[in-house]
Design a protein around this motif. Structure first.
Motif, mmCIF file in Angstrom:
data_model
loop_
_atom_site.group_PDB
_atom_site.id
_atom_site.type_symbol
_atom_site.label_atom_id
_atom_site.label_comp_id
_atom_site.label_asym_id
_atom_site.label_seq_id
_atom_site.Cartn_x
_atom_site.Cartn_y
_atom_site.Cartn_z
ATOM 1 N N LEU A 195 14.274 2.948 22.457
ATOM 2 C CA LEU A 195 13.599 2.475 21.257
ATOM 3 C C LEU A 195 13.866 3.407 20.075
ATOM 4 C CD1 LEU A 195 10.390 1.104 22.919
ATOM 5 C CD2 LEU A 195 11.953 -0.198 21.477
ATOM 6 N N ARG A 196 14.026 4.714 20.358
ATOM 7 C CA ARG A 196 14.445 5.619 19.283
ATOM 8 C C ARG A 196 15.821 5.198 18.738
ATOM 9 N NH1 ARG A 196 13.483 11.154 18.060
ATOM 10 N NH2 ARG A 196 12.489 11.524 20.080
ATOM 11 N N GLN A 197 16.749 4.882 19.634
ATOM 12 C CA GLN A 197 18.083 4.452 19.202
ATOM 13 C C GLN A 197 18.026 3.117 18.465
ATOM 14 O OE1 GLN A 197 21.061 6.074 19.284
ATOM 15 N NE2 GLN A 197 19.808 7.836 19.902
ATOM 16 N N PHE A 198 17.163 2.226 18.920
ATOM 17 C CA PHE A 198 16.950 0.967 18.187
ATOM 18 C C PHE A 198 16.566 1.264 16.740
ATOM 19 C CE2 PHE A 198 13.542 -1.837 16.614
ATOM 20 C CZ PHE A 198 14.258 -3.014 16.444
ATOM 21 N N GLY A 199 15.576 2.149 16.554
ATOM 22 C CA GLY A 199 15.149 2.497 15.211
ATOM 23 C C GLY A 199 16.219 3.209 14.410
ATOM 24 N N TYR A 200 16.994 4.049 15.094
ATOM 25 C CA TYR A 200 18.063 4.784 14.406
ATOM 26 C C TYR A 200 19.103 3.821 13.824
ATOM 27 C CZ TYR A 200 22.235 7.625 13.738
ATOM 28 O OH TYR A 200 23.353 8.209 13.196
ATOM 29 N N HIS A 201 19.593 2.887 14.649
ATOM 30 C CA HIS A 201 20.591 1.929 14.156
ATOM 31 C C HIS A 201 19.990 1.000 13.109
ATOM 32 C CE1 HIS A 201 23.874 3.101 16.740
ATOM 33 N NE2 HIS A 201 23.076 3.079 17.778
ATOM 34 N N LEU A 202 18.724 0.632 13.298
ATOM 35 C CA LEU A 202 18.055 -0.178 12.295
ATOM 36 C C LEU A 202 17.959 0.578 10.971
ATOM 37 C CD1 LEU A 202 16.594 -2.837 11.718
ATOM 38 C CD2 LEU A 202 14.482 -1.765 12.528
ATOM 39 N N GLY A 203 17.749 1.895 11.051
ATOM 40 C CA GLY A 203 17.692 2.712 9.841
ATOM 41 C C GLY A 203 19.001 2.711 9.076
ATOM 42 N N LEU A 204 20.122 2.779 9.795
ATOM 43 C CA LEU A 204 21.420 2.705 9.118
ATOM 44 C C LEU A 204 21.575 1.363 8.417
ATOM 45 C CD1 LEU A 204 23.815 4.364 11.737
ATOM 46 C CD2 LEU A 204 23.292 5.209 9.439
ATOM 47 N N ALA A 205 21.211 0.275 9.129
ATOM 48 C CA ALA A 205 21.289 -1.047 8.518
ATOM 49 C C ALA A 205 20.375 -1.136 7.300
ATOM 50 C CB ALA A 205 20.919 -2.121 9.543
ATOM 51 N N PHE A 206 19.184 -0.586 7.430
ATOM 52 C CA PHE A 206 18.206 -0.588 6.340
ATOM 53 C C PHE A 206 18.783 0.084 5.097
ATOM 54 C CE2 PHE A 206 14.716 0.938 3.832
ATOM 55 C CZ PHE A 206 13.677 0.033 4.007
ATOM 56 N N GLN A 207 19.399 1.267 5.273
ATOM 57 C CA GLN A 207 19.923 1.990 4.121
ATOM 58 C C GLN A 207 21.113 1.269 3.499
ATOM 59 O OE1 GLN A 207 18.449 4.861 2.752
ATOM 60 N NE2 GLN A 207 19.756 4.126 1.091
ATOM 61 N N LEU A 208 21.951 0.681 4.330
ATOM 62 C CA LEU A 208 23.075 -0.098 3.803
ATOM 63 C C LEU A 208 22.582 -1.229 2.910
ATOM 64 C CD1 LEU A 208 25.120 -0.037 7.079
ATOM 65 C CD2 LEU A 208 26.125 0.568 4.860
ATOM 66 N N VAL A 209 21.573 -1.942 3.390
ATOM 67 C CA VAL A 209 21.021 -3.042 2.593
ATOM 68 C C VAL A 209 20.331 -2.498 1.349
ATOM 69 C CG1 VAL A 209 19.335 -4.922 2.588
ATOM 70 C CG2 VAL A 209 20.810 -4.572 4.572
ATOM 71 N N ASP A 210 19.614 -1.377 1.480
ATOM 72 C CA ASP A 210 18.954 -0.770 0.325
ATOM 73 C C ASP A 210 19.981 -0.387 -0.736
ATOM 74 O OD1 ASP A 210 16.108 -0.334 -0.069
ATOM 75 O OD2 ASP A 210 16.638 1.743 -0.511
ATOM 76 N N ASP A 211 21.112 0.151 -0.300
ATOM 77 C CA ASP A 211 22.168 0.515 -1.246
ATOM 78 C C ASP A 211 22.769 -0.715 -1.914
ATOM 79 O OD1 ASP A 211 21.768 3.153 -0.627
ATOM 80 O OD2 ASP A 211 23.582 3.402 0.560
ATOM 81 N N LEU A 212 22.909 -1.794 -1.170
ATOM 82 C CA LEU A 212 23.379 -3.045 -1.764
ATOM 83 C C LEU A 212 22.398 -3.542 -2.818
ATOM 84 C CD1 LEU A 212 24.648 -4.728 1.513
ATOM 85 C CD2 LEU A 212 26.088 -4.233 -0.474
ATOM 86 N N LEU A 213 21.105 -3.481 -2.506
ATOM 87 C CA LEU A 213 20.092 -3.918 -3.458
ATOM 88 C C LEU A 213 20.031 -2.995 -4.673
ATOM 89 C CD1 LEU A 213 17.198 -4.888 -1.006
ATOM 90 C CD2 LEU A 213 18.665 -6.438 -2.290
ATOM 91 N N GLY A 214 20.380 -1.709 -4.474
ATOM 92 C CA GLY A 214 20.394 -0.774 -5.590
ATOM 93 C C GLY A 214 21.462 -1.097 -6.615
ATOM 94 N N ILE A 215 22.432 -1.918 -6.226
ATOM 95 C CA ILE A 215 23.494 -2.332 -7.149
ATOM 96 C C ILE A 215 23.321 -3.787 -7.567
ATOM 97 C CG2 ILE A 215 25.994 -2.612 -7.457
ATOM 98 C CD1 ILE A 215 26.385 -0.381 -5.384
ATOM 99 N N TRP A 216 23.067 -4.666 -6.579
ATOM 100 C CA TRP A 216 23.038 -6.101 -6.850
ATOM 101 C C TRP A 216 21.667 -6.744 -6.664
ATOM 102 C CZ3 TRP A 216 27.167 -3.979 -3.931
ATOM 103 C CH2 TRP A 216 28.397 -3.940 -4.602
ATOM 104 N N GLY A 217 20.649 -5.949 -6.429
ATOM 105 C CA GLY A 217 19.333 -6.512 -6.142
ATOM 106 C C GLY A 217 18.660 -7.110 -7.361
#
Length: 321
Positions: A195-217
């Motif tokens: 479950l820690r690894q689940f959260g870790y990979h989800l965190g990478l996805a979260f930041q990628l999407v956050d960075d996308l929104l920081g440009i095109w959101g």
């Protein structure tokens, strides 16, 4: 479940520290009059409680961990707004613009200390390990934030460095949120790690999407001006991927980032897209989500909680990108 316990924790802060924390959390205005502002998505405490439900359904025992991770997250946001000179968060003025830079920083420090106190007072035998994990996570978070700020002074940042930054800035806290929930919920060591690894990979996805929104959101969704990351010449993941693309658009983007002139947001965002940064980030976010789902598959979670964890993961990655 979370809100009354989070409010009770914040009520322990003295005077203005409590007022600033409650303002930042959207509970009241600068004069402590109640308002209906957004308190944020509460994704991290949701992950704590769902991870506890997923292993042994001992959700109430995990509540101190849920409160603690939300306090740590908001400590980081208070500091982040100061460092990024962001004037708006959740469609209202940031705490530092209302109360002052020093005051916002100190309030953030108090929230981080309060998180450890709340967790250390837990009755479970897991409390000592939980406090250690949370404090280690705060160090990782600070390391990630340090790198994020340092990157703004560099002409080039490679993707490996950028991913290390994201590990600390975002993935570590989502990973520890899931681990703390599983630990408090009585999970096996294997379940806790998966479950820690689940959260870790989800965190990478979260930041990628956050960075996308920081440009095109959409500012109505993000609460920040369009292209805010580009205006600051932030080395976000889509930008770093574009700079490393070896394309003409990537070279022009590098010149734009080096220039001592105001950023043309429309043209700069176009360059990131032409150089492949947007597509790379979208694809990598989907890949990280798939890795997270694989970890969840092996964790032998209770079906209902697993379903909710999948919903939260999809919410994170499908946020308007």
């Amino acid at each position: 479940m979370l809100d009354p316990r989070l409010r009770a924790a914040v009520d322990r802060l003295p005077g203005m520290l409590r007022r600033i924390a409650g303002y930042h959390l959207g509970w009241w205005d600068a004069d402590e009059r109640p308002v209906a502002a957004s308190p944020g998505k509460a994704i991290r405490p949701a992950l704590v409680l769902l991870a506890a439900e997923a292993v042994e359904d001992r959700v109430d025992e995990a509540m101190p961990a849920a409160v603690a991770v939300e306090l740590v997250h908001n400590f980081s946001l208070l500091h982040d707004d100061v460092m990024d000179v962001d004037r708006m968060r959740r469609n209202r003025p940031t705490a530092w613009t209302v109360f002052g830079v020093s005051q916002a920083i100190i309030a953030g420090d108090a929230m981080a200390s309060l998180a450890s106190a709340v967790l250390s007072e837990s009755a479970g035998p897991w409390a000592a390990s939980a406090v250690r994990w949370l404090n280690d996570c705060v160090v990782d978070l600070c390391d990630g934030q340090f790198l994020d700020v340092a990157f703004e002074q560099l002409d080039r940042v490679d993707l490996a460095e950028c991913l290390r930054m994201v590990h600390g800035k975002t993935s570590a806290l989502l990973g520890v949120s899931c681990a703390l929930g599983a630990l408090a919920g009585g999970g096996t060591p294997r379940q806790v790690e998966l479950l820690r690894q689940f959260g870790y990979h989800l965190g990478l996805a979260f930041q990628l999407v956050d960075d996308l929104l920081g440009i095109w959101g959409d500012p109505a969704v993000t609460g920040k001006p369009v292209g805010a990351d580009l205006v600051r010449r932030k080395k976000s993941l889509p930008v770093v991927a574009a700079l490393a693309s070896g394309t003409a658009a990537g070279d022009e983007l590098a010149r734009t980032y080096r220039a001592d002139t105001p950023v043309d947001v429309a043209r700069t965002s176009e360059l990131v897209e032409l150089a492949g940064g947007r597509k790379w980030a979208e694809t990598r976010a989907d890949e990280e989500l798939a890795h997270a789902m694989a970890c969840l598959d092996y964790a032998n979670c209770a079906p209902r909680a697993r379903g909710y964890l999948v919903e939260v993961a999809n919410l994170v990655v499908r946020r308007n990108h």
